[in-house]
Design a protein around this motif. Sequence first.
Motif, mmCIF file in Angstrom:
data_model
loop_
_atom_site.group_PDB
_atom_site.id
_atom_site.type_symbol
_atom_site.label_atom_id
_atom_site.label_comp_id
_atom_site.label_asym_id
_atom_site.label_seq_id
_atom_site.Cartn_x
_atom_site.Cartn_y
_atom_site.Cartn_z
ATOM 1 N N ILE A 61 0.859 -1.176 0.000
ATOM 2 C CA ILE A 61 0.000 0.000 0.000
ATOM 3 C C ILE A 61 0.902 1.236 0.000
ATOM 4 N N GLU A 65 1.089 7.189 1.446
ATOM 5 C CA GLU A 65 0.039 8.189 1.602
ATOM 6 C C GLU A 65 -1.323 7.547 1.840
ATOM 7 N N ASP A 66 -1.602 6.426 1.151
ATOM 8 C CA ASP A 66 -2.871 5.713 1.342
ATOM 9 C C ASP A 66 -2.941 5.080 2.727
ATOM 10 N N GLU A 110 -3.847 7.891 5.117
ATOM 11 C CA GLU A 110 -5.262 8.240 4.975
ATOM 12 C C GLU A 110 -6.162 7.170 5.590
ATOM 13 N N GLY A 111 -5.828 5.898 5.379
ATOM 14 C CA GLY A 111 -6.605 4.813 5.966
ATOM 15 C C GLY A 111 -6.546 4.810 7.484
#
Length: 95
Positions: free
Chosen positions: A37, A40-41, A44-45
């Motif tokens: 992943i 940045e994701d 955010e998650g």
Amino acid sequence: MPSTYEVTAIRKCETRNAFESVTHLCGEAYDGSQWQIPHEDAIEGMRCGRFEFLVPTLEGKQGKLVIARSPYNRYYLKCAQDRGEPTSLLRLPSA
């Protein structure tokens, strides 16, 4: 309740800045497949409460990743036990 993932490797770019060098978190899924992943994701998650990430520590335990802010005012992930730079993540092997 967030889904918990164990991070066993990272992908990183070549930079002198430890706060920005990790580009992806990587690990193994329950079925044996590999996942990755983008950094940045993952942040955010975690902010949304969807993800929680654990990393192995030097003591042989699991440390929880937390969101921190770098001296350059960017968000990055580090182990809760790390003082500043994300040393626990940077110790992981490259994927």
